[in-house]
Design an enzyme around this catalytic site. Sequence first.
Site, PDB file in Angstrom:
ATOM      1  CG  ASP A 253      35.191  38.830  49.192  1.00  0.00           C
ATOM      2  OD1 ASP A 253      36.178  38.097  48.998  1.00  0.00           O
ATOM      3  OD2 ASP A 253      34.590  39.397  48.267  1.00  0.00           O
TER       4      ASP A 253
HETATM    5  C1  BGC Z   1      36.694  37.873  45.738  1.00  0.00           C
HETATM    6  C2  BGC Z   1      36.072  36.545  46.113  1.00  0.00           C
HETATM    7  C3  BGC Z   1      37.115  35.464  45.995  1.00  0.00           C
HETATM    8  C4  BGC Z   1      38.303  35.824  46.887  1.00  0.00           C
HETATM    9  C5  BGC Z   1      39.413  34.799  46.853  1.00  0.00           C
HETATM   10  C6  BGC Z   1      37.956  38.155  46.534  1.00  0.00           C
HETATM   11  O1  BGC Z   1      38.596  39.288  46.046  1.00  0.00           O
HETATM   12  O2  BGC Z   1      35.768  38.903  45.929  1.00  0.00           O
HETATM   13  O3  BGC Z   1      34.986  36.253  45.273  1.00  0.00           O
HETATM   14  O4  BGC Z   1      36.562  34.229  46.354  1.00  0.00           O
HETATM   15  O5  BGC Z   1      38.841  37.064  46.461  1.00  0.00           O
HETATM   16  O6  BGC Z   1      40.067  34.800  45.642  1.00  0.00           O
END
Ligand code: BGC
Length: 717
Positions: A253
């Site tokens: 993530d």
């Molecule tokens: C989130 C993800 C997301 C990523 C990109 C993160 O903060 O937890 O679910 O895909 O950001 O935006």
Amino acid sequence: MGVLIIMKFKLLILACLVCVSAAAQTSLGDMTLEEKARCVVGIERSEFPPTNKGVCARTAPFPKYGINSLVLADGSSGVRLSRREQDRATAFPSNMALASSWDTELVQKVGAAAGYEARGYDINVLLAPGMNIIRNPLCGRNFEYYSEDPVITGKMGAAFVDGVQSNGVAVSVKHFTCNNQETNRGHVNTVVGKRALRELYLKGFEICVREASPWTLMTSYNSLDGVPVQESYWLINGILRGEWGFDGLVMTDWSFVPHNTVAQIHAGNDFLTPGCADQVRDIIDGVNNGTLDMADLDRACSKVIQLGTRTWHGGSASAPDLTPGAEMSALAACEGAVLLENNGMLPLAGGKAALFGVRSYDLVAVGSGSAYVVSPHVIQINDAFRSAGISIDTELEDLYRKYVAFASADIAYNEKVKVSIGLPLLPELELRRSLIDKAADRDDYAVITLGRTAEEGIDRGLKGDYYLTDTEKTLISNICEAFHARGKKVAVVLNIAGIIETESWKHLPDAILNVWLPGQEGGAAVCDLLTGAANPSGRLAVTFPADYFDCPSALDFPYDKPEQGRNYDRTEYSEGIYVGYRYFCTKGVKVSYPFGYGLSYTSFDYSALKVRSTCKGISVSFTVTNSGPVSGREAAGVYVSAPSGGLDKPSGELKAFAKTRLLAPGESETVSVEIPASWLASFNEEAGKWQVARGQYVIHVGANVESPRLSAKIKRK
Ligand code: BGC
């Protein structure tokens, strides 16, 4: 024809896979250490091409090896493009709403529509679906997740993955695992027993991986039992790859939180997001100083190359046609809506409507954060009523429209808009009693729409979010009093991002329709469902407890927004496997609306339940007949009660489900489902393995977990 195309496409994918390792080997052999390191880390935003469309990350291109840059964009409710750009994408109902459809075919089609738009915008990886278990009503991202139950979660996730990937666009199944709270999500140490971990928090991911082979998966920010999930070799290389056979790419993530780069790669992550030069340096240093094996880096690198060969490349000449997406979104909004109360008010008999509540004029189509989608339009409830030829109270409409325009122009509100991904909610409007009385004199019935949004990085609160605000409570009671005094009825529409308290006020209105976050076509869905143009067939895939503090996880969740300590730095899942209905049913705790609950404008009879033990598991079939006055669809769950003795078990667990086609009055459908033998097993923590109890199982069939319609016994040896 369609089947033929899908088969051809699958053959193509298969052929690609065979070539993948060969292609990866060739490039790998030629790549320098620095190139390999750059290959597994996202490029910095400053290097993104100017045509970038709200993209979250890109892989580095290596033209000399024929390796393209892959484009990653969010996709929890449709493709997330930047708010500043001209382009738009379809906003679909949130996952919580999709799960309430109990219809995997529908979810597959939603995935296909979202994948088609992603491909049209040259996106290779859609960062969805969210597949965490809904452990507590307040998690800020519950709307991005499907259910409190792992079978619904796994099956819905698999269907969505299948749909997206049928376009040659990869998914990223997220957030693996135990990311069930947003408070301190980057650091919280989640402490979960092995049994609950296996049976609940991993099970949905396992079903999805085994059934749909997602091309990528995203590891979560939190720690599990003291180890950051992104650094857990046991979870990634051990369980995900070793036990379940996951052969795709694992990405982190978005690590705004500093992590140990070498440990992340060693544990099994193949791609670090969003990526920065320091991580490239860490990898090079790690290999040079012997803390990172070249074999680990090669594995990661070959997975990035493999992903490139799996996903579609081409370059679209123009933006995708959003018509199919809009059609799917509209259908899904209807199918996922749950009718919670109806004392005969619905379907509406005609007459003039008094539409109350800001959300009747300013619907919350999607949630905020990375799930936010900038859609071409959002159909409002008042506009949908007007288009359907229903007369509405224009004085009220005028008042609310002015309020929405005025409140949206407010400077403080606009400051909030600037910093948020998504739209913050305008507060509900307080109405004088005399104004309500006048509306009750001139109108035939009232509809009050109440809304909630939510977003990542922050959990929902109790006061004024889980519980209604004082303004909302007064609005409901005043409107109900005024209309009921004149023999007129009131419906409440819930336009919510998650579970709210309903027990204390649900007896006041005559009907309650929950449409969740219904996507861009939401207003039309509300109108169709209230008027009977569509018959509600959604069933809850979560429990609505009578009160928040009845939830088994209530105290082990940061509901009181702690700054540090319990539920901030460390959250213990002390309820074990007793999450959602597994707890409420087993312990006999009264709820407001049980798992599987939902009303229809027709009724269904169940008959001819047959259960058969096979070497693969248990085959179940039964017949559903529409015994009521109008066409409708029934969602049916198959719940299993295990024999007593051995490990303690919940009183019943969902092991399969199905949804009938649209049945005309009097029409029947025979539903057949299979329960795999391995799904009867529980994880014995002491023995460290799955065990199936022998003896007599009871199979219950029916949508609502509290009211099975048919039951049968079967012995397993
Ligand atoms: C989130 C993800 C997301 C990523 C990109 C993160 O903060 O937890 O679910 O895909 O950001 O935006």
